[in-house]
Write a protein that holds these residues in place. Structure first.
Motif, PDB file in Angstrom:
ATOM      1  N   LYS A  43      70.274  30.621  61.900  1.00 28.36           N
ATOM      2  CA  LYS A  43      69.888  29.212  62.091  1.00 28.36           C
ATOM      3  C   LYS A  43      71.093  28.331  62.422  1.00 28.36           C
ATOM      4  O   LYS A  43      71.184  27.186  61.981  1.00 28.36           O
ATOM      5  CB  LYS A  43      69.158  28.653  60.861  1.00 28.36           C
ATOM      6  N   GLU A  50      67.018  24.258  63.574  1.00 35.35           N
ATOM      7  CA  GLU A  50      66.794  25.201  62.481  1.00 35.35           C
ATOM      8  C   GLU A  50      65.322  25.581  62.359  1.00 35.35           C
ATOM      9  O   GLU A  50      64.986  26.739  62.087  1.00 35.35           O
ATOM     10  CB  GLU A  50      67.306  24.592  61.172  1.00 35.35           C
ATOM     11  N   GLN A  51      64.436  24.623  62.589  1.00 31.34           N
ATOM     12  CA  GLN A  51      62.999  24.905  62.525  1.00 31.34           C
ATOM     13  C   GLN A  51      62.576  25.837  63.656  1.00 31.34           C
ATOM     14  O   GLN A  51      61.754  26.746  63.444  1.00 31.34           O
ATOM     15  CB  GLN A  51      62.215  23.595  62.567  1.00 31.34           C
ATOM     16  N   HIS A  86      62.534  33.620  63.894  1.00 32.54           N
ATOM     17  CA  HIS A  86      62.830  34.668  62.913  1.00 32.54           C
ATOM     18  C   HIS A  86      61.537  35.297  62.392  1.00 32.54           C
ATOM     19  O   HIS A  86      61.405  36.533  62.334  1.00 32.54           O
ATOM     20  CB  HIS A  86      63.633  34.051  61.766  1.00 32.54           C
ATOM     21  N   THR A 110      68.241  19.765  62.360  1.00 34.80           N
ATOM     22  CA  THR A 110      67.027  20.171  61.639  1.00 34.80           C
ATOM     23  C   THR A 110      65.990  20.755  62.589  1.00 34.80           C
ATOM     24  O   THR A 110      65.361  21.782  62.294  1.00 34.80           O
ATOM     25  CB  THR A 110      66.427  18.959  60.899  1.00 34.80           C
ATOM     26  N   MET A 114      65.925  34.983  55.661  1.00 37.30           N
ATOM     27  CA  MET A 114      65.294  33.823  56.291  1.00 37.30           C
ATOM     28  C   MET A 114      66.062  32.539  55.965  1.00 37.30           C
ATOM     29  O   MET A 114      66.140  31.622  56.800  1.00 37.30           O
ATOM     30  CB  MET A 114      63.840  33.721  55.830  1.00 37.30           C
ATOM     31  N   GLU A 115      66.603  32.468  54.770  1.00 37.32           N
ATOM     32  CA  GLU A 115      67.407  31.310  54.370  1.00 37.32           C
ATOM     33  C   GLU A 115      68.804  31.799  53.983  1.00 37.32           C
ATOM     34  O   GLU A 115      69.066  32.158  52.836  1.00 37.32           O
ATOM     35  CB  GLU A 115      66.751  30.578  53.196  1.00 37.32           C
ATOM     36  N   THR A 174      63.792  29.264  62.710  1.00 35.94           N
ATOM     37  CA  THR A 174      63.024  29.840  61.600  1.00 35.94           C
ATOM     38  C   THR A 174      61.718  30.440  62.110  1.00 35.94           C
ATOM     39  O   THR A 174      61.317  31.548  61.708  1.00 35.94           O
ATOM     40  CB  THR A 174      62.742  28.773  60.526  1.00 35.94           C
ATOM     41  N   ASP A 195      72.549  32.207  52.744  1.00 35.49           N
ATOM     42  CA  ASP A 195      73.284  31.553  51.660  1.00 35.49           C
ATOM     43  C   ASP A 195      74.657  31.142  52.178  1.00 35.49           C
ATOM     44  O   ASP A 195      75.617  31.915  52.145  1.00 35.49           O
ATOM     45  CB  ASP A 195      73.410  32.509  50.468  1.00 35.49           C
ATOM     46  N   ARG A 196      74.744  29.917  52.665  1.00 28.89           N
ATOM     47  CA  ARG A 196      75.982  29.417  53.265  1.00 28.89           C
ATOM     48  C   ARG A 196      77.118  29.368  52.242  1.00 28.89           C
ATOM     49  O   ARG A 196      78.254  29.758  52.531  1.00 28.89           O
ATOM     50  CB  ARG A 196      75.731  28.023  53.849  1.00 28.89           C
TER      51      ARG A 196
END
Length: 389
Positions: A286, A359-360, A366, A356, A174-175, A363, A177-178
């Motif tokens: 995202k 990305e929301q 997802h 932003t 979900m997040e 999310t 790791d860039r």
């Protein structure tokens, strides 16, 4: 007396189908140890004990291209041999994984002969092929759906279905790791990175890759330090290098990263993506993107007549909005692709709220697709087998 383990026949086309079918086998084997499986499959299925009578890459053709016409006799021959073999030694259930042009007709024949049939991944009747509804109804006892709105749509046509979530939503974090992704590829945190995903089919390398590389060459004129990354299978490396060189991208100007599409998407600032599953992957990471597609003019004329929605890319279809730009067929020029990509790259400094907001949206998308796909699919299939016993 203990019932023997179920016998499952499956057909999966291309690498994506092989991965989806492997996920099904994981769930089925957890539910029924000793399960036997055979048919057409790839290496991921083979690693789970699947007996491939033909390899899945034999079905890897697409659209209305000359490649399809040249191989039609071969494909029809494989389907005929497979049908005869399955009818002579009937499985408890047949599962067609994607590849609807091959699988639905086979499923219809098997179902008419009394074999239970399941189709995994509902054909895009809500986007392109409404005419397939009747064929699905004839072919499948049950459809496993990867998008939440599909079972209700199928129910309107009398087709039983179960929403099992999208497998990618469970694989992609979900997040993302860039920083870790950049470290794996050898990028610095300060690098500006564009991911280029032109597709992997023969027709996509022919029609889309040169467009994307021409757009990237234009982009480098204003952003000479930008890193251009192309995730690609090793077998495609030579063709991609040739396409890039023809557009003036040689040597260090472009890096081909073998087999790390997820790392590239996690690491990039924006992506230039051919319409298809890769657009959904980019959304789950995202990432801002520009979606594009180009095909043979005849194929395009045939496809556009079947289009049911204003959107082509999966992120836009699922969000019911043009959340990312689409440049399709004649609109897909190097200049237009470059300009649309630049808007995303510029927005990171000039309009961060735009990034932003995107990305929301992604999310929320997802979360809507995240389910225990392997278990839900296995439960539905095993219920069908039990009801047939």
């Amino acid at each position: 007396m203990t019932a023997p383990p179920p016998r499952v026949a499956m057909v999966a086309g291309e690498a994506s189908g092989d991965l989806l079918a492997a996920l099904l086998l994981d769930g089925l084997q957890a539910h029924s140890p000793g399960l036997q499986s055979h048919g057409i499959g790839g290496p991921q299925m083979g690693s789970r004990g699947f007996n491939a009578w033909w390899p899945s890459d034999r079905l890897a053709v697409h659209g209305y291209s000359l490649q399809v016409l040249r191989r039609l006799r071969e494909l029809l021959g494989i389907r005929k041999q497979l049908r005869e073999r399955l009818l002579a030694d009937r499985p408890d259930v047949f599962i067609g994984v994607d590849a609807p042009d091959f699988n639905l007709s086979l499923e219809a024949d098997l179902r008419a002969a009394g074999v239970r049939t399941v189709h995994f991944v509902c054909p895009s009747i809500w986007a392109w092929r409404a005419d397939r509804v009747e064929k699905i109804r004839r072919s499948a006892d049950h459809v496993l759906c990867v998008f939440p709105f599909e079972p209700e749509l199928l129910a309107q046509h009398g087709i039983a279905a179960t929403y099992v979530g999208h497998p990618l939503a469970g694989v992609i974090p979900m997040e993302p790791d860039r920083a870790a992704a950049r470290a794996r590829i050898g990028l610095r945190d300060a690098d500006e990175v564009l991911a280029i995903l032109p597709g992997s089919r023969e027709s996509e390398i022919e029609y889309i890759a040169p467009l994307f590389f021409a757009a990237a060459a234009l982009l480098r004129r204003t952003r000479p330090a930008i890193k251009l990354l192309v995730p690609a299978l090793p077998a495609l490396r030579e063709r991609i290098v040739l396409a890039a060189r023809s557009c003036g991208l040689a040597g260090a100007a472009l890096e081909i990263v073998s087999g790390q599409s997820h790392s590239v998407l996690a690491a990039c600032d924006a992506a230039l993506v051919a319409s298809g599953t890769a657009t959904l992957e980019a959304a789950l990471f995202k990432r801002p993107m520009v979606i594009s597609y180009r095909m043979h003019p005849l194929s395009w004329q045939l496809m556009r007549r079947k289009q049911l929605q204003p959107w082509v890319g999966l992120p836009n279809i699922l969000c019911r909005d043009f959340v990312v730009p689409e440049l399709i067929q004649n609109a897909a020029t190097p200049q237009a692709l470059c300009a649309a990509t630049l808007q995303w790259l510029d927005a990171r400094c000039s309009a961060p709220q735009k990034i932003t907001d995107l990305e929301q949206r992604f999310t929320a998308l997802h979360a809507s697709l995240q389910r225990n796909t392997s278990q839900l699919a296995a439960d539905a299939i095993c219920k069908i087998i039990s009801n047939a016993a």
